[in-house]
Design a protein around this motif. Structure first.
Motif, PDB file in Angstrom:
ATOM      1  N   GLY B  40       3.980  -5.744   6.981  1.00 24.75           N
ATOM      2  CA  GLY B  40       2.675  -5.389   6.461  1.00 24.75           C
ATOM      3  C   GLY B  40       2.484  -3.898   6.252  1.00 24.75           C
ATOM      4  O   GLY B  40       1.367  -3.423   6.086  1.00 24.75           O
ATOM      5  N   THR B  41       3.559  -3.171   6.283  1.00 24.57           N
ATOM      6  CA  THR B  41       3.472  -1.728   6.063  1.00 24.57           C
ATOM      7  C   THR B  41       4.456  -1.331   4.961  1.00 24.57           C
ATOM      8  O   THR B  41       5.174  -2.164   4.436  1.00 24.57           O
ATOM      9  N   PRO B 117       0.891  -6.158  -1.940  1.00 29.02           N
ATOM     10  CA  PRO B 117       0.107  -4.974  -1.569  1.00 29.02           C
ATOM     11  C   PRO B 117       0.969  -3.791  -1.171  1.00 29.02           C
ATOM     12  O   PRO B 117       0.594  -2.642  -1.414  1.00 29.02           O
ATOM     13  N   GLN B 118       2.133  -4.063  -0.594  1.00 30.35           N
ATOM     14  CA  GLN B 118       2.998  -2.950  -0.188  1.00 30.35           C
ATOM     15  C   GLN B 118       3.508  -2.196  -1.413  1.00 30.35           C
ATOM     16  O   GLN B 118       3.465  -0.971  -1.457  1.00 30.35           O
ATOM     17  N   SER B 121       0.787  -0.328  -2.944  1.00 32.82           N
ATOM     18  CA  SER B 121       0.504   0.863  -2.159  1.00 32.82           C
ATOM     19  C   SER B 121       1.536   1.958  -2.428  1.00 32.82           C
ATOM     20  O   SER B 121       1.210   3.146  -2.467  1.00 32.82           O
ATOM     21  N   GLY B 125      -0.851   4.294  -3.780  1.00 32.40           N
ATOM     22  CA  GLY B 125      -1.371   4.843  -2.551  1.00 32.40           C
ATOM     23  C   GLY B 125      -1.235   6.353  -2.518  1.00 32.40           C
ATOM     24  O   GLY B 125      -0.839   6.970  -3.508  1.00 32.40           O
ATOM     25  N   GLY B 221     -10.418   0.197  -9.287  1.00 27.88           N
ATOM     26  CA  GLY B 221     -11.258   0.197  -8.106  1.00 27.88           C
ATOM     27  C   GLY B 221     -11.439  -1.203  -7.546  1.00 27.88           C
ATOM     28  O   GLY B 221     -11.258  -1.437  -6.345  1.00 27.88           O
ATOM     29  N   PHE B 222     -11.765  -2.125  -8.417  1.00 27.75           N
ATOM     30  CA  PHE B 222     -11.905  -3.508  -7.937  1.00 27.75           C
ATOM     31  C   PHE B 222     -10.593  -3.991  -7.332  1.00 27.75           C
ATOM     32  O   PHE B 222     -10.573  -4.564  -6.241  1.00 27.75           O
ATOM     33  N   THR B 224      -8.078  -2.400  -6.070  1.00 28.60           N
ATOM     34  CA  THR B 224      -7.756  -1.771  -4.791  1.00 28.60           C
ATOM     35  C   THR B 224      -8.537  -2.416  -3.652  1.00 28.60           C
ATOM     36  O   THR B 224      -7.965  -2.836  -2.637  1.00 28.60           O
ATOM     37  N   LEU B 225      -9.846  -2.507  -3.845  1.00 23.31           N
ATOM     38  CA  LEU B 225     -10.677  -3.101  -2.793  1.00 23.31           C
ATOM     39  C   LEU B 225     -10.272  -4.543  -2.548  1.00 23.31           C
ATOM     40  O   LEU B 225     -10.200  -5.005  -1.404  1.00 23.31           O
ATOM     41  N   TYR B 228      -6.751  -4.913  -0.759  1.00 21.53           N
ATOM     42  CA  TYR B 228      -6.732  -4.482   0.630  1.00 21.53           C
ATOM     43  C   TYR B 228      -7.737  -5.241   1.479  1.00 21.53           C
ATOM     44  O   TYR B 228      -7.944  -4.912   2.651  1.00 21.53           O
ATOM     45  N   GLY B 229      -8.383  -6.234   0.874  1.00 23.79           N
ATOM     46  CA  GLY B 229      -9.237  -7.112   1.666  1.00 23.79           C
ATOM     47  C   GLY B 229     -10.631  -6.585   1.934  1.00 23.79           C
ATOM     48  O   GLY B 229     -11.357  -7.170   2.735  1.00 23.79           O
ATOM     49  N   HIS B 230     -11.023  -5.501   1.262  1.00 20.90           N
ATOM     50  CA  HIS B 230     -12.343  -4.954   1.548  1.00 20.90           C
ATOM     51  C   HIS B 230     -13.468  -5.787   0.940  1.00 20.90           C
ATOM     52  O   HIS B 230     -14.645  -5.514   1.191  1.00 20.90           O
ATOM     53  N   LEU B 231     -13.111  -6.762   0.148  1.00 19.53           N
ATOM     54  CA  LEU B 231     -14.142  -7.612  -0.476  1.00 19.53           C
ATOM     55  C   LEU B 231     -14.088  -9.038   0.056  1.00 19.53           C
ATOM     56  O   LEU B 231     -14.729  -9.931  -0.486  1.00 19.53           O
ATOM     57  N   GLU B 232     -13.314  -9.209   1.125  1.00 14.89           N
ATOM     58  CA  GLU B 232     -13.092 -10.573   1.577  1.00 14.89           C
ATOM     59  C   GLU B 232     -14.354 -11.248   2.085  1.00 14.89           C
ATOM     60  O   GLU B 232     -14.475 -12.475   2.046  1.00 14.89           O
TER      61      GLU B 232
END
Lengths: 260, 260
Positions: B40-41, B117-118, B121, B125, B221-222, B224-225, B228-232
């Motif tokens: 996950g990194t 996502p990696q 990123s 990133g 922007g959408f 990315t969010l 990375y799960g910021h809209l989950e």
DNA sequence: GTAACCTTGTTACGATGCTTAACGAAACTC
DNA sequence: GAGTTTCGTTAAGCATCGTAACAAGGTTAC
């Protein structure tokens, strides 16, 4: 711990030891941040920090149980930094000037990200496994706080009667459902708003909620690209123009005033 | 190197050794990617990869001079992955269906970021110091290629006469200057467009260029969010609706058709 | 076929980093 | 002043990167 000598008399302040400890913790975090800044990464090396403090690495374990814990602390600090930076910029504008406040808020968001790309990356970069653990995780917390600052402006606009319906072709049923089902919705409420929450829910229709999210996403997209240098080929002035246009268009689409 | 036995007869193919070497390199990269996926990194550990391959760590240095070099190779691969994913999705839609192509392109961008996502990123990133070295750096290169796919749709729209001026209050002088002064502008040209470049410049006015960048930023922007799960907290369906609205509003603001 | 060479992978090694354990010294409490 | 807590040290274990020296195989040239 059981013998706190500070709570008895008129000196409820922290013990001398506690003050020293707090100072050391602050120094560790500060140097860690400084090292991140210099290395240009989000890496944190205990050995390096200790060296710079005139200490040995194992000593740091008296203050942070692991490198991860230090990183978590730095992330939490980053939340506060961003939150206060945005809130301060917003409150520096006259109270009724919605456009001014929106622009100032957005600019603060952008400038903070550019000034502190490492901290920005800590908050909004790929989540590092292990930081979501504590209660819903500080990751989503950051998103909510950033959102909260934006939402404050929208609520203010609604209270002043200057918020018109956003330019949307209608809101998808699924979106309304998603918003309503998100019980974490409460967390989205900004601290500044202590009034009746149903009033907030009325002021911010699902359409406005969606427009607000879209505004945030657009802003975040620009800020990400800007902070990481992906727009540098444009030059500073053009980036500034692009930023202003982004905020302006976002505001117009969201139903916010775009001029004082 | 001086004794290439493959270039003489009808077998211009690579030597057996070269094939083996290429296969090993591919395996290293594949396992590296796989490990990134599992951890996950974006970390890459030589020792770990070697272990998984039944080798010892120093052996890998025959293929990559350092961990950094492997990372760079993975970044380059990520470019290709994203580029082909987006291009394929675009070309899967009928040629005249601008809205369909725009939506498919955007969705491919989103889905790739969420699926990998990696790698996302790695590309978008925070840039790691040291990867900008080779010729303007692959970092900006990625931005240009992603942009290029979008631009292809805009150019197609212009050629079909379906591109109207964007909804902008006028273009800032600084932006026009920035666009014109960016000699790297040439790199922005998508490979698919081999025609006269002045024609392109005419088709894409500064206003459209700006709208295109704003579309890209909003989409990014959408994505990315989202990735990375910021809209989950919204749930899947609401995120989908938000995505569609984002693309739709972006297209409308940019002067592209929003329906077949 | 044989000798020289290149490629590949090994073991051995040194440097650095994280982390725990054991210990000493200083500070604080009473 | 005695006991306890806190702080920081040294010692040690383990993992990593990266280099050096070396062994074994394939490849090429004669």
């Amino acid at each position: 711990m059981s013998t706190e000598s500070g709570t008895e008399a008129g000196t409820p302040g922290p013990t001398r030891r506690e003050r020293n400890r707090a100072a050391t913790i602050a120094e560790i975090k500060e140097i860690g941040l400084q090292r991140m800044h210099e290395s240009g990464t989000t890496d944190v090396r205990f050995a390096e920090i200790a060296r710079e403090m005139g200490m040995t690495a194992p000593g740091l374990y008296r203050y942070f149980a692991s490198r991860e814990e230090l990183l978590t602390a730095l992330i939490v600090d980053a939340f506060d930094d961003l939150g206060t930076a945005v809130a301060d910029a917003r409150e520096a504008q006259p109270e009724g000037d919605l456009w001014g406040r929106l622009l100032a808020t957005s600019a603060a968001y952008r400038d903070w990200a550019r000034r502190e790309p490492q901290q920005f990356s800590l908050i909004f970069g790929m989540p590092v496994p292990g930081y979501r653990a504590p209660d819903e995780g500080p990751t989503t917390e950051a998103a909510k706080r950033a959102m909260g600052q934006l939402q404050t402006t929208f609520i203010e606009a609604a209270r002043l009667g200057k918020l018109v319906p956003p330019l949307l072709d209608g809101v998808d049923e699924a979106f309304v459902k998603g918003i309503n089902e998100a019980h974490k919705f409460d967390h989205l409420m900004p601290d500044a708003w202590d009034g009746d929450r149903t009033e907030v829910a009325e002021a911010l229709t699902p359409a406005t909620m969606q427009a607000m999210l879209m505004f945030w996403a657009a802003l975040h997209g620009f800020v990400t690209l800007h902070a990481y240098g992906h727009l540098e080929w444009l030059g500073e002035a053009a980036q500034e123009a692009l930023f202003r246009s982004t905020v302006e268009q976002g505001a117009r689409c969201a139903g916010l005033p775009t001029a004082p």
